[in-house]
Design a protein around this motif. Structure first.
Motif, PDB file in Angstrom:
ATOM      1  N   ALA A   1       0.826  -1.208   0.000  1.00 26.97           N
ATOM      2  CA  ALA A   1       0.000   0.000   0.000  1.00 26.97           C
ATOM      3  C   ALA A   1       0.859   1.257   0.000  1.00 26.97           C
ATOM      4  CB  ALA A   1      -0.925  -0.012   1.221  1.00 26.97           C
ATOM      5  N   LEU A   2       1.951   1.204   0.767  1.00 29.16           N
ATOM      6  CA  LEU A   2       2.852   2.350   0.835  1.00 29.16           C
ATOM      7  C   LEU A   2       3.497   2.624  -0.519  1.00 29.16           C
ATOM      8  CD1 LEU A   2       4.035   4.375   2.913  1.00 29.16           C
ATOM      9  CD2 LEU A   2       5.935   2.781   3.216  1.00 29.16           C
ATOM     10  N   ALA A   3       3.917   1.563  -1.218  1.00 26.88           N
ATOM     11  CA  ALA A   3       4.541   1.722  -2.533  1.00 26.88           C
ATOM     12  C   ALA A   3       3.542   2.244  -3.557  1.00 26.88           C
ATOM     13  CB  ALA A   3       5.124   0.388  -3.003  1.00 26.88           C
ATOM     14  N   TYR A   4       2.297   1.779  -3.490  1.00 25.73           N
ATOM     15  CA  TYR A   4       1.292   2.192  -4.468  1.00 25.73           C
ATOM     16  C   TYR A   4       0.890   3.656  -4.273  1.00 25.73           C
ATOM     17  CZ  TYR A   4      -3.084   2.408  -7.054  1.00 25.73           C
ATOM     18  OH  TYR A   4      -4.083   2.775  -7.923  1.00 25.73           O
ATOM     19  N   TYR A   5       0.618   4.029  -3.024  1.00 29.84           N
ATOM     20  CA  TYR A   5       0.146   5.392  -2.776  1.00 29.84           C
ATOM     21  C   TYR A   5       1.271   6.419  -2.847  1.00 29.84           C
ATOM     22  CZ  TYR A   5      -4.422   3.601  -1.532  1.00 29.84           C
ATOM     23  OH  TYR A   5      -5.664   3.002  -1.582  1.00 29.84           O
ATOM     24  N   SER A   6       2.505   5.964  -2.868  1.00 30.78           N
ATOM     25  CA  SER A   6       3.615   6.894  -3.089  1.00 30.78           C
ATOM     26  C   SER A   6       3.727   7.275  -4.559  1.00 30.78           C
ATOM     27  CB  SER A   6       4.930   6.272  -2.613  1.00 30.78           C
ATOM     28  OG  SER A   6       5.277   5.156  -3.426  1.00 30.78           O
ATOM     29  N   GLY A   7       3.035   6.527  -5.430  1.00 28.59           N
ATOM     30  CA  GLY A   7       3.030   6.822  -6.848  1.00 28.59           C
ATOM     31  C   GLY A   7       4.246   6.318  -7.600  1.00 28.59           C
ATOM     32  N   LEU A   8       5.070   5.473  -6.951  1.00 30.24           N
ATOM     33  CA  LEU A   8       6.292   4.999  -7.596  1.00 30.24           C
ATOM     34  C   LEU A   8       6.044   3.805  -8.506  1.00 30.24           C
ATOM     35  CD1 LEU A   8       8.724   5.224  -4.523  1.00 30.24           C
ATOM     36  CD2 LEU A   8       8.528   6.827  -6.434  1.00 30.24           C
ATOM     37  N   LEU A   9       5.015   2.996  -8.201  1.00 25.72           N
ATOM     38  CA  LEU A   9       4.783   1.758  -8.941  1.00 25.72           C
ATOM     39  C   LEU A   9       3.308   1.589  -9.236  1.00 25.72           C
ATOM     40  CD1 LEU A   9       7.062  -0.631  -6.834  1.00 25.72           C
ATOM     41  CD2 LEU A   9       7.578   0.208  -9.121  1.00 25.72           C
ATOM     42  N   THR A  10       3.018   0.729 -10.218  1.00 24.02           N
ATOM     43  CA  THR A  10       1.640   0.322 -10.478  1.00 24.02           C
ATOM     44  C   THR A  10       1.174  -0.597  -9.360  1.00 24.02           C
ATOM     45  OG1 THR A  10       2.326  -1.634 -11.731  1.00 24.02           O
ATOM     46  CG2 THR A  10       2.091   0.439 -12.951  1.00 24.02           C
ATOM     47  N   TRP A  11      -0.105  -0.919  -9.357  1.00 21.59           N
ATOM     48  CA  TRP A  11      -0.582  -1.780  -8.274  1.00 21.59           C
ATOM     49  C   TRP A  11       0.031  -3.174  -8.359  1.00 21.59           C
ATOM     50  CZ3 TRP A  11      -3.277  -6.301  -9.013  1.00 21.59           C
ATOM     51  CH2 TRP A  11      -3.856  -6.514 -10.270  1.00 21.59           C
ATOM     52  N   GLN A  12       0.267  -3.664  -9.584  1.00 30.72           N
ATOM     53  CA  GLN A  12       0.919  -4.977  -9.713  1.00 30.72           C
ATOM     54  C   GLN A  12       2.356  -4.925  -9.174  1.00 30.72           C
ATOM     55  OE1 GLN A  12      -0.603  -3.312 -12.166  1.00 30.72           O
ATOM     56  NE2 GLN A  12      -1.781  -4.676 -13.532  1.00 30.72           N
ATOM     57  N   GLY A  13       3.096  -3.898  -9.586  1.00 34.67           N
ATOM     58  CA  GLY A  13       4.466  -3.759  -9.118  1.00 34.67           C
ATOM     59  C   GLY A  13       4.543  -3.507  -7.634  1.00 34.67           C
ATOM     60  N   SER A  14       3.559  -2.788  -7.088  1.00 35.29           N
ATOM     61  CA  SER A  14       3.541  -2.507  -5.654  1.00 35.29           C
ATOM     62  C   SER A  14       3.372  -3.784  -4.841  1.00 35.29           C
ATOM     63  CB  SER A  14       2.415  -1.522  -5.323  1.00 35.29           C
ATOM     64  OG  SER A  14       2.614  -0.288  -5.966  1.00 35.29           O
ATOM     65  N   ILE A  15       2.512  -4.682  -5.329  1.00 30.87           N
ATOM     66  CA  ILE A  15       2.304  -5.949  -4.610  1.00 30.87           C
ATOM     67  C   ILE A  15       3.585  -6.774  -4.579  1.00 30.87           C
ATOM     68  CG2 ILE A  15       1.108  -8.177  -4.722  1.00 30.87           C
ATOM     69  CD1 ILE A  15      -1.358  -6.676  -5.716  1.00 30.87           C
ATOM     70  N   VAL A  16       4.249  -6.895  -5.740  1.00 28.61           N
ATOM     71  CA  VAL A  16       5.488  -7.676  -5.801  1.00 28.61           C
ATOM     72  C   VAL A  16       6.563  -7.030  -4.928  1.00 28.61           C
ATOM     73  CG1 VAL A  16       7.344  -8.488  -7.298  1.00 28.61           C
ATOM     74  CG2 VAL A  16       4.974  -8.582  -8.090  1.00 28.61           C
ATOM     75  N   ALA A  17       6.701  -5.696  -5.022  1.00 27.20           N
ATOM     76  CA  ALA A  17       7.717  -5.010  -4.235  1.00 27.20           C
ATOM     77  C   ALA A  17       7.422  -5.127  -2.739  1.00 27.20           C
ATOM     78  CB  ALA A  17       7.784  -3.544  -4.643  1.00 27.20           C
ATOM     79  N   GLY A  18       6.154  -4.934  -2.341  1.00 22.94           N
ATOM     80  CA  GLY A  18       5.792  -4.985  -0.929  1.00 22.94           C
ATOM     81  C   GLY A  18       6.036  -6.347  -0.305  1.00 22.94           C
ATOM     82  N   PHE A  19       5.594  -7.397  -0.981  1.00 28.63           N
ATOM     83  CA  PHE A  19       5.772  -8.741  -0.417  1.00 28.63           C
ATOM     84  C   PHE A  19       7.227  -9.209  -0.539  1.00 28.63           C
ATOM     85  CE2 PHE A  19       1.216  -8.712  -0.521  1.00 28.63           C
ATOM     86  CZ  PHE A  19       0.858  -9.516   0.549  1.00 28.63           C
ATOM     87  N   GLY A  20       7.940  -8.726  -1.549  1.00 29.66           N
ATOM     88  CA  GLY A  20       9.363  -9.050  -1.638  1.00 29.66           C
ATOM     89  C   GLY A  20      10.152  -8.436  -0.497  1.00 29.66           C
ATOM     90  N   LEU A  21       9.808  -7.196  -0.140  1.00 30.67           N
ATOM     91  CA  LEU A  21      10.486  -6.532   0.972  1.00 30.67           C
ATOM     92  C   LEU A  21      10.050  -7.090   2.323  1.00 30.67           C
ATOM     93  CD1 LEU A  21      10.274  -2.857  -0.324  1.00 30.67           C
ATOM     94  CD2 LEU A  21      12.336  -4.255  -0.147  1.00 30.67           C
ATOM     95  N   ALA A  22       8.919  -7.786   2.371  1.00 33.45           N
ATOM     96  CA  ALA A  22       8.459  -8.397   3.623  1.00 33.45           C
ATOM     97  C   ALA A  22       9.320  -9.587   4.031  1.00 33.45           C
ATOM     98  CB  ALA A  22       7.000  -8.844   3.483  1.00 33.45           C
TER      99      ALA A  22
END
Length: 590
Positions: A104-125
């Motif tokens: 959610a943080l990656a998506y609402y920051s406007g840096l990534l699409t929602w698909q990219g935000s999910i992959v980035a968020g769970f990868g960083l988890a």
């Protein structure tokens, strides 16, 4: 020849860096992990002595594979079953909550699409198994409560990489074409796990028995490497991580008689390759990505580590961990992990986000790894509380000894020497993992267990003992054990170590068969030897010692009937009036 010469030079540089950096950083109290990492950064991005750190990293990841195999060897299936709530409950909650929040943080920051935000968020988890486990090993905290819980979270994260890779493929452009193979992939994955478990259960031990009979040492080492790498390869083909395959192989051999030999064979490879892994992380750090996106990284790294650590802390507190343990787990697992590299690379290859985004995420993960050895020191500075080490309650081999001893401190150790010298069998349990480890170095066979729990006493064989010796060094623990024994086994013969005179009277009231104060005999011997040092004959000093012992026993019998003040006339004393008369601040200990 030139490529061979270059490879030789690179190996020489890496070994030299490890030899210098690891001991230096260990000496400074920073840990070997940070030393390896610093050596990699100096050799690669700064010195530019070695290029292509990513290639080295792909080989060095075998260090993580061997690490998980050794962990599996030391973790019996029964112990893993006991940890199931932490693995699937705490571990799944950490991945889902952390991944959702970071996405959610990656998506609402406007840096990534929602698909990219999910992959980035769970990868960083995901956290780094290699970094966390090496830090635990350096601090000898692997068997602590917080170390075991941290391992449970890491183990679930290793399992989570499989559905996360599938999710990445599903989110990629044109993913609908690949969905027809999903059931086939599930079948392959399940079949591979079942096949590996069956091979480990029925074939591996006979294999090592056959090789062991030949006496070929190098064949045993080759077989150990083959098993680890073979299991890792099978799991990789099935879509799991190589580390998970190695862990399952180790788990299947945890109860094998060849467990210790396998661990000794694999350990050198594990140590060298894991050190190489940390150096390769430093080598692969792209300084140009860091400098070109320094503001983004400067903001992202502390936010990611703070959010991740905060979630882990709250979850661990809810799960029942102490404040100290929760802080240590939170700061230990706040970094990104090596599986994030795999996930981000796959996402870039399938078009979920660009290669430059993947490089940025890899740089963020690498920096969180670099900060972990330092950040993980903070809990010990904030809360000075020693972690309590835990071992498996494994009573294999404890087959109904004549004497069942509870507690193996200095008193119990001396008593056990006499019993063993007299040819008597002794089963000893103690709740100090450190004491058990020290005693095992001198050939004692003692078991880890809580003597205040009846189920532990029964599992260790107390019902077959002729005498139960309670040698614990705390009065309240001794009383608790004696009460438990007398309620559960009213006919038990109990011999107990007492703390002082008052405790002796209390134990006699409880009806124990024999008790003795921990200091009485040593004090009598000390007084007798002092008299002899002053010139008295040995027989005369011995007679005086025996007289004092008899007076002490007579006084105890009077005190049991008339109270603690009885029998004062039996004490040899030299009355003295202090000048001036000063009331003591506290009662003198007897």
């Amino acid at each position: 020849m030139s490529s061979t010469h270059a490879l030789f030079n690179e190996a020489l540089l890496l070994l030299g860096g490890a030899v210098i950096a690891a001991p230096l950083f260990k000496r400074l109290g920073l840990g070997t992990v940070l030393g390896y990492l610093a050596a990699g950064i100096v050799i690669g991005p700064i010195g530019r002595l070695i290029a292509g750190g990513e290639k080295i990293l792909s080989v060095a990841e075998l260090g993580v594979v061997f690490l998980l195999f050794i962990i599996g060897l030391e973790l019996k299936p029964s112990r893993l079953w006991q940890m199931r709530r932490d693995i699937f409950g705490l571990g799944s909650a950490q991945v889902v909550l952390t991944g959702a929040l970071l996405s959610a943080l990656a998506y609402y920051s406007g840096l990534l699409t929602w698909q990219g935000s999910i992959v980035a968020g769970f990868g960083l988890a995901l956290s780094s198994t290699a970094f966390a486990m090496q830090i635990l090993e350096d601090r000898a905290d692997m068997n602590t409560a917080y170390g075991q819980r941290a391992f449970s979270i890491l183990l679930f994260q290793d399992l989570a990489i499989v559905p996360l890779l599938a999710l990445t493929a599903f989110l990629a452009p044109g993913a609908e074409r690949a969905t027809s193979f999903s059931w086939q992939g599930v079948g392959i994955s399940v079949g591979s796990v079942v096949g590996l478990l069956l091979v480990g259960r029925y074939l591996l031990t006979p294999l090592f028995q056959i090789i062991g009979r030949t006496g070929a040492r190098e064949a045993m080492i080759a077989a150990a490497l083959f098993v680890v790498l073979g299991a890792a390869a099978v799991m990789e083909v099935a879509g799991f991580s190589m580390a998970m395959g190695a862990f399952l192989a180790g788990l299947m051999l945890a109860e094998s008689s060849y467990r210790h030999e396998l661990e000794a064979d694999i350990e050198p490879f594990r140590g060298i390759l894991l050190g190489l892994f940390f150096m390769a992380v430093g080598l692969s750090l792209q300084l140009e990505v860091v400098t070109g996106n320094w503001l983004t990284i400067l903001i992202a790294v502390p936010i990611i580590m703070a959010l991740k650590s905060g979630i882990i802390y709250l979850l661990c507190r809810v799960a029942g961990s102490t404040k100290s343990d929760s802080l240590q787990q939170a700061f230990l697992l706040g970094q990104g992990g090596e599986f994030g590299f795999v996930l981000f690379t796959t996402a870039a290859a399938t078009g979920v986000f660009s290669a430059s985004t993947a490089s940025l995420l890899v740089a963020i993960v690498t920096l969180t790894m670099a900060l972990t050895p330092v950040v993980s020191m903070l809990p010990k500075l904030l809360i000075r509380e020693e972690a309590k080490e835990e071992l498996d309650e494994d009573f294999e081999g404890a087959e109904g000894a004549e004497v069942f001893m509870i507690g193996f401190s200095r008193f119990g150790q001396v008593a056990a020497q006499i019993l063993l010298a007299g040819g008597r069998s002794v089963t000893v349990i103690d709740h100090s993992a450190d004491r058990i480890r020290q005693a095992s170095r001198f050939g004692f066979r003692i078991y880890f267990g809580d003597g205040t729990r009846k189920d532990v006493l029964v599992s260790a064989g107390i019902e077959k003992a002729k005498i139960i010796a309670v040698c614990t060094n705390k009065r309240e623990i001794t009383d608790q054990i004696v009460d438990l024994l007398q309620s559960s086994y009213p006919d038990a013969r109990i011999y107990a170590r007492s703390y002082d005179r008052v405790h002796t009277l209390a134990l006699r009231q409880r009806g124990v068969e024999f008790e003795i104060r921990e200091t009485i005999e040593s004090a009598l011997l000390f007084g007798r030897k002092t008299l002899e040092g002053l010139g008295m004959d040995e027989q005369d000093s011995l007679a005086i010692s025996d007289d004092i012992r008899k007076r002490d026993e007579t006084r105890l019998q009077l005190q049991a009937v008339e109270g603690i003040g009885a029998g004062r006339e039996l004490i040899y004393s030299q009355p003295m009036q202090p000048e001036p008369l000063i009331k003591p601040r506290k009662e003198a200990a007897e």
